[in-house]
Design a protein around this motif. Sequence first.
Motif, PDB file in Angstrom:
ATOM      1  N   GLU A  44       0.802  -1.217   0.000  1.00 51.75           N
ATOM      2  CA  GLU A  44       0.000   0.000   0.000  1.00 51.75           C
ATOM      3  C   GLU A  44       0.835   1.266   0.000  1.00 51.75           C
ATOM      4  OE1 GLU A  44       0.458  -2.135   2.458  1.00 51.75           O
ATOM      5  OE2 GLU A  44       0.925  -1.056   4.310  1.00 51.75           O
ATOM      6  N   HIS A  57      -8.087  -4.603   1.359  1.00 55.95           N
ATOM      7  CA  HIS A  57      -7.048  -4.375   2.376  1.00 55.95           C
ATOM      8  C   HIS A  57      -6.100  -3.251   1.961  1.00 55.95           C
ATOM      9  CE1 HIS A  57      -4.300  -5.714   5.644  1.00 55.95           C
ATOM     10  NE2 HIS A  57      -3.384  -5.232   4.822  1.00 55.95           N
ATOM     11  N   GLU A  58      -5.557  -3.346   0.770  1.00 52.60           N
ATOM     12  CA  GLU A  58      -4.519  -2.381   0.373  1.00 52.60           C
ATOM     13  C   GLU A  58      -5.107  -0.992   0.092  1.00 52.60           C
ATOM     14  OE1 GLU A  58      -1.864  -3.485   1.185  1.00 52.60           O
ATOM     15  OE2 GLU A  58      -1.834  -5.638   0.803  1.00 52.60           O
ATOM     16  N   HIS A 109      -5.676   0.681   3.326  1.00 49.58           N
ATOM     17  CA  HIS A 109      -4.504   1.261   3.992  1.00 49.58           C
ATOM     18  C   HIS A 109      -4.387   2.768   3.761  1.00 49.58           C
ATOM     19  CE1 HIS A 109      -2.213  -1.709   6.113  1.00 49.58           C
ATOM     20  NE2 HIS A 109      -2.125  -2.540   5.103  1.00 49.58           N
ATOM     21  N   GLU A 151      -1.777  -2.401  10.401  1.00 49.28           N
ATOM     22  CA  GLU A 151      -2.261  -3.683   9.878  1.00 49.28           C
ATOM     23  C   GLU A 151      -3.447  -4.218  10.670  1.00 49.28           C
ATOM     24  OE1 GLU A 151      -1.532  -4.538   7.114  1.00 49.28           O
ATOM     25  OE2 GLU A 151       0.494  -3.841   6.678  1.00 49.28           O
ATOM     26  N   ASN A 184      -6.434  -1.910  10.044  1.00 52.87           N
ATOM     27  CA  ASN A 184      -6.870  -2.065   8.665  1.00 52.87           C
ATOM     28  C   ASN A 184      -7.514  -3.427   8.425  1.00 52.87           C
ATOM     29  OD1 ASN A 184      -7.151  -1.344   5.923  1.00 52.87           O
ATOM     30  ND2 ASN A 184      -5.352  -2.587   5.448  1.00 52.87           N
ATOM     31  N   TYR A 195      -1.691  -8.728  12.501  1.00 55.60           N
ATOM     32  CA  TYR A 195      -2.876  -8.503  11.679  1.00 55.60           C
ATOM     33  C   TYR A 195      -4.124  -9.076  12.377  1.00 55.60           C
ATOM     34  CZ  TYR A 195       0.150  -7.570   7.557  1.00 55.60           C
ATOM     35  OH  TYR A 195       1.065  -7.061   6.680  1.00 55.60           O
TER      36      TYR A 195
END
Length: 776
Positions: free
Chosen positions: A394, A425-426, A429, A448, A451, A505
């Motif tokens: 990201e 997810h990315e 970010h 992480e 996110n 995570y």
Amino acid sequence: MKKIGLIASMALLSMTSVFAQNRSEQNHAERFEQLGPMLRTPNVYRTASGAPGHMYWQQQANYVINVELDDENQSIKGSEKVTYINNSPDQLTYLWVQLEENQRGADSNSPKVAESSISNRMTLRTLEGIIWANEDFGYKVLEVKDAKGNPLPVTVNQTMMRIDLPTPLKAGDSFTFGVEWSFNITNRVGYIAGRPGYEYFEGDGNYLYTMAEWFPRMAVYSDFEGWQNKQFLGRGEFALVFGNYEVNITVPADHMVGATGVLQNPSQVLSSTELERWNRAKQTYDAPVVIRTQEEATELEKGKATAKKTWKFKAENVRDFAWTSSRKFIWDAMAVKQGGKDVMAMSYYGKEANPLWGQYSTRVVAHTIKSYSSHTFDYPYPTAISVEAANGMEYPMICFNYGRPDSDGTYSEAVKNGMIGVIIHEVGHNFFPMIVNSDERQWTWMDEGLNTFMQYMAEQEWDRNFPSRRGPAHKIVPYMRSEKNTLEPIMTNSENIIQFGPNAYAKPATALNILRETVMGRELFDYAFKEYARRWMFKHPTPDDLFRTLEDASAVDLDWFWRGWFYGTEPVDISLENVAWFKLDQRTPAEKAADAKAEAEYDETNVSRTANMKDVPQTVIEANPETRDFYTTYNPFTVTPADEEAYKSFMASLSPKEKELLNSNMNFYELNFKNVGGLVMPIILEWQYTDGTSEIERIPAEIWRLNETEVTKVFAKKKEVKQIVLDPLRETADIDESNNYWPRQYQPTRFELFKGSGAARGASTGSNPMKRAKNN
Ligand SMILES: [Zn+2]
């Protein structure tokens, strides 16, 4: 079931305290104590409420960069002008600049501090990583000059460069310097697998570049850390300063470039057809418009332009800048309305990623912006880009993702969901850590974990049945159950974590999900989480600011939760140890006597049969008048006038409320719980009644505050209970559910039937069939 006599209403209520007296001396330590000195002392920069203080400051760095990509030799050369603004109250004698590319160079400490061992089967890639013949990588040219072009004294220590300032930089002043550099780009899918690099496509002989950490970048100087100049070893990511960027990227004329920020010269780099499509995409809100088609990209793959084009980008208030370039790129885009503004959701991908990417990528980008914005703040940037690049990473406004169909264009649900998950997810970010700009070099979980939690919500909003990998409590159980020497608290530096994914995570994501669903509830959590995001948007938060804000905005004391989930490694395992059932004794003295007589006669006829049973109370046998001489003159089953009188006066003394209670036929269930795992959590009970109905009852974690290891509690129920289930919705990540039932339910442990290649082999080695099956 046992009957209890009603002595006075107080007697009933004191039952739990009777048990409390029996608890051991050292039953509570500090699980419910305030974090106190474990948090930073509040000051004018960061308040005790978790908000930025009235004298909060942060540094700024503005960049003007020119960079040229050499597609023949896979290298770049660039020059930048950096203006560093010292907003701190401190005078600085030097600046620290990050040189992550050196982590891939010959002198890198990364391979030196990596443990390794030889096994029977080694991949070439692993061996190359051990040999580390990286003379060609890392910064080749690195010249640092002041604004007038005079060389500045610098000291390069691995991935950090100190620039010694000619005169100290005073508070409020700025300093401008220039850097020229070059380096060879590494193969991102090779042994120096990293975030940036190139991927080579054998089929058509072309390269796809994802350029990140590609320029000397200012390190963060902050009120809580001073200079964050901890070396980059490859895992602990980045701590970066906000600023404005002007970046000119020169690439072969047939390349398509995507980057952080807004393209300033579309009419110079796009064909007239592409320009027309791009302008149409800006007005299209329902489906992506393809700006460069697969046919056009495939045609371009066949040649190699010698001419060059310069793509000009501008980005405001970003902490970093990344870009991608290839002649392979298909490009599509659509507009998304967000907070009264339009955001361009876009995707860049090679033909290898179709048909999956054309179908989903940009739509997922749009969904992510909407979903995340609804839980935090309106997405403030003008673009959001997803690039297919065989990895996931990201940057502001742009990210690199994976998810390719097979060569015939077919794909499994797993590939599709993996791709949707990684794009959410990315792109997500952008919120954490690109805008809520935490220090990734120190705390991986702060971006992480948060996110991944947001990703879970966005996935479920995309599709209620989305097979989310992380988020639901029960999914963290295998990690929480793992060997103690492979566990660290979430509050552990990035580089020092053994099970990285689960620790940084999954566990924080799960913890936040538990906070939202079980501990705080959605209304309180969502408000407080939004408050955290709003307070620290475009700023640098620390863990303390998050912990404090979530309490400050909700009136929920969460110190026990932070202690257990973030500072500890204990798992949740609450056991429902014992259940006893009581009823109030409503009988008259005559009824009691009759019952006692019947009981005694029953014992007389059954005593020989039951004598061997451990649970025949001795008192019953002793009370049997036929076996005790001294009882012969006394009939215990006769009701005396004194008994009658006592009963009458007792009944007369009862208030209407007490009488009502006596006649209510209530059931009292005394439940005893043990905290086997150590991590304190709410007790969630499902009462299943004999009439087929059920209800869920929630006891806050504070029940454990006086005794962290064992608690007893009485529950009054009008209905009779058939079964009690602890944590029925699997909300607490309880690692042993076999002790969650009354009556106990025994569940089989599954094992695999394994067919060995030789009949004798499996038996003679005595090896575990499960393990062997896995290894094959
Ligand atoms: Zn991530």
